[in-house]
Design a protein around this motif. Structure first.
Motif, PDB file in Angstrom:
ATOM      1  N   ALA A  92       2.803 -27.019  39.852  1.00 41.47           N
ATOM      2  CA  ALA A  92       2.535 -28.017  40.899  1.00 41.47           C
ATOM      3  C   ALA A  92       1.133 -28.606  40.756  1.00 41.47           C
ATOM      4  O   ALA A  92       0.166 -28.071  41.311  1.00 41.47           O
ATOM      5  CB  ALA A  92       2.713 -27.377  42.270  1.00 41.47           C
ATOM      6  N   VAL A  99       1.367 -33.038  46.339  1.00 44.84           N
ATOM      7  CA  VAL A  99       2.197 -32.725  45.175  1.00 44.84           C
ATOM      8  C   VAL A  99       2.544 -34.016  44.430  1.00 44.84           C
ATOM      9  O   VAL A  99       2.421 -35.122  44.979  1.00 44.84           O
ATOM     10  CB  VAL A  99       3.492 -31.994  45.601  1.00 44.84           C
ATOM     11  CG1 VAL A  99       3.160 -30.654  46.245  1.00 44.84           C
ATOM     12  CG2 VAL A  99       4.350 -32.845  46.529  1.00 44.84           C
ATOM     13  N   ILE A 107      11.850 -31.830  46.652  1.00 46.86           N
ATOM     14  CA  ILE A 107      11.776 -31.271  48.009  1.00 46.86           C
ATOM     15  C   ILE A 107      12.701 -32.046  48.949  1.00 46.86           C
ATOM     16  O   ILE A 107      13.393 -31.472  49.796  1.00 46.86           O
ATOM     17  CB  ILE A 107      10.308 -31.269  48.501  1.00 46.86           C
ATOM     18  CG1 ILE A 107       9.501 -30.227  47.721  1.00 46.86           C
ATOM     19  CG2 ILE A 107      10.225 -31.004  50.006  1.00 46.86           C
ATOM     20  CD1 ILE A 107       7.995 -30.337  47.895  1.00 46.86           C
ATOM     21  N   ILE A 137       3.564 -20.283  42.616  1.00 51.47           N
ATOM     22  CA  ILE A 137       3.167 -21.683  42.425  1.00 51.47           C
ATOM     23  C   ILE A 137       1.947 -21.732  41.515  1.00 51.47           C
ATOM     24  O   ILE A 137       0.907 -21.126  41.824  1.00 51.47           O
ATOM     25  CB  ILE A 137       2.842 -22.338  43.781  1.00 51.47           C
ATOM     26  CG1 ILE A 137       4.116 -22.401  44.637  1.00 51.47           C
ATOM     27  CG2 ILE A 137       2.256 -23.744  43.577  1.00 51.47           C
ATOM     28  CD1 ILE A 137       3.897 -22.841  46.067  1.00 51.47           C
ATOM     29  N   LEU A 161       3.072 -27.216  50.380  1.00 49.74           N
ATOM     30  CA  LEU A 161       4.138 -26.416  49.752  1.00 49.74           C
ATOM     31  C   LEU A 161       4.416 -25.153  50.560  1.00 49.74           C
ATOM     32  O   LEU A 161       5.576 -24.805  50.810  1.00 49.74           O
ATOM     33  CB  LEU A 161       3.749 -26.052  48.316  1.00 49.74           C
ATOM     34  CG  LEU A 161       3.835 -27.212  47.319  1.00 49.74           C
ATOM     35  CD1 LEU A 161       3.180 -26.830  45.999  1.00 49.74           C
ATOM     36  CD2 LEU A 161       5.286 -27.633  47.096  1.00 49.74           C
TER      37      LEU A 161
END
Ligand SMILES: Cc1cc2nc3c(=O)[nH]c(=O)nc-3n(C[C@H](O)[C@H](O)[C@H](O)COP(=O)(O)O)c2cc1C
Length: 204
Positions: A92, A99, A107, A137, A161
């Motif tokens: 990410a 992002v 997403i 992540i 996130l």
């Protein structure tokens, strides 16, 4: 056991999040040799932005357009891969304080009312995902966003996130961070080494 590996950087072989996410996956594969891995490269193979056609289809409107049908089918694959995964590893990068738009499009396909969450009559969010998942992540950013830094208020990346996954009932999130990557070669290699140290310490 199943692992879903997602990359979302547009920087190809120069991407730091891609190399860190691959190292996380290699470490997890070493810990769980029989794990099945599904890989999605969202920079080279991404669904479309949501359109009125997608939303109408969710509410039962017939879909005849071939492109839209194929795109909806890929979104269904994303949902199935998410539901099946025991572990999710996401590369990410931070682009413009959040992002990448490629990851946002993913997403948009996995946070779906009636599929991955629902509201109770009193307004609580209930997850519809079948099982708890572990999430790693690989977070990469040119600058640094620790609380107290001049840019802390611009941090809409890891916090976003974590918020999205918490909304879906997924709270086991480990961040492997390399930041300050734009501060020069020494800072860059120190940040990457630190992230690699965090990866070698992953134990489950
Ligand atoms: C289009 C673009 C936008 C970026 N925006 C930011 C930003 O808002 N804040 C930041 O700290 N770094 C920003 N960066 C730097 C990236 O976070 C950094 O290059 C990082 O390595 C990206 O991860 P990647 O190498 O996996 O693509 C940006 C880079 C690009 C290419």
């Amino acid at each position: 056991m199943k692992l879903l590996h997602i990359d979302s950087s547009v920087l190809g072989d120069d991407s730091v999040s891609r190399s860190l996410s691959a190292e996380i996956v290699a470490k997890l594969k070493a810990l769980h040799p029989s794990i099945d891995i599904v890989y999605r490269d969202l920079a080279s193979d991404v669904v479309d932005h949501l359109s009125i056609g997608h939303i109408a289809a969710r509410y039962g409107a017939p879909v005849e357009e071939k492109g839209l049908l194929g795109d909806i089918a890929k979104g269904e694959e994303y949902l199935a891969e998410l539901a099946d995964a025991d572990i999710i590893v996401i590369g990410a990068p931070m682009y413009n304080f959040s992002v990448s738009s490629q990851l946002k499009v993913w997403i948009d396909r996995i946070v779906v009312a009636g599929r991955t969450f629902k509201y109770s009559e009193t307004g609580e969010v209930q997850t519809l995902l079948p099982a708890a998942k572990k999430i790693f992540i690989a977070s990469t950013r040119g600058s640094a966003y620790a609380s107290g830094s001049p840019y802390a208020a611009f941090e809409h990346h890891e916090s976003y996130l974590k918020g999205v996954f918490a909304f879906l009932g997924l709270h086991d999130v480990t961040i492997v961070r390399a930041e300050g990557l734009a501060y020069g070669p020494d800072a860059r290699s120190a940040a990457i080494s630190q992230a690699r140290g965090e990866i070698s310490a992953i134990s489950a």
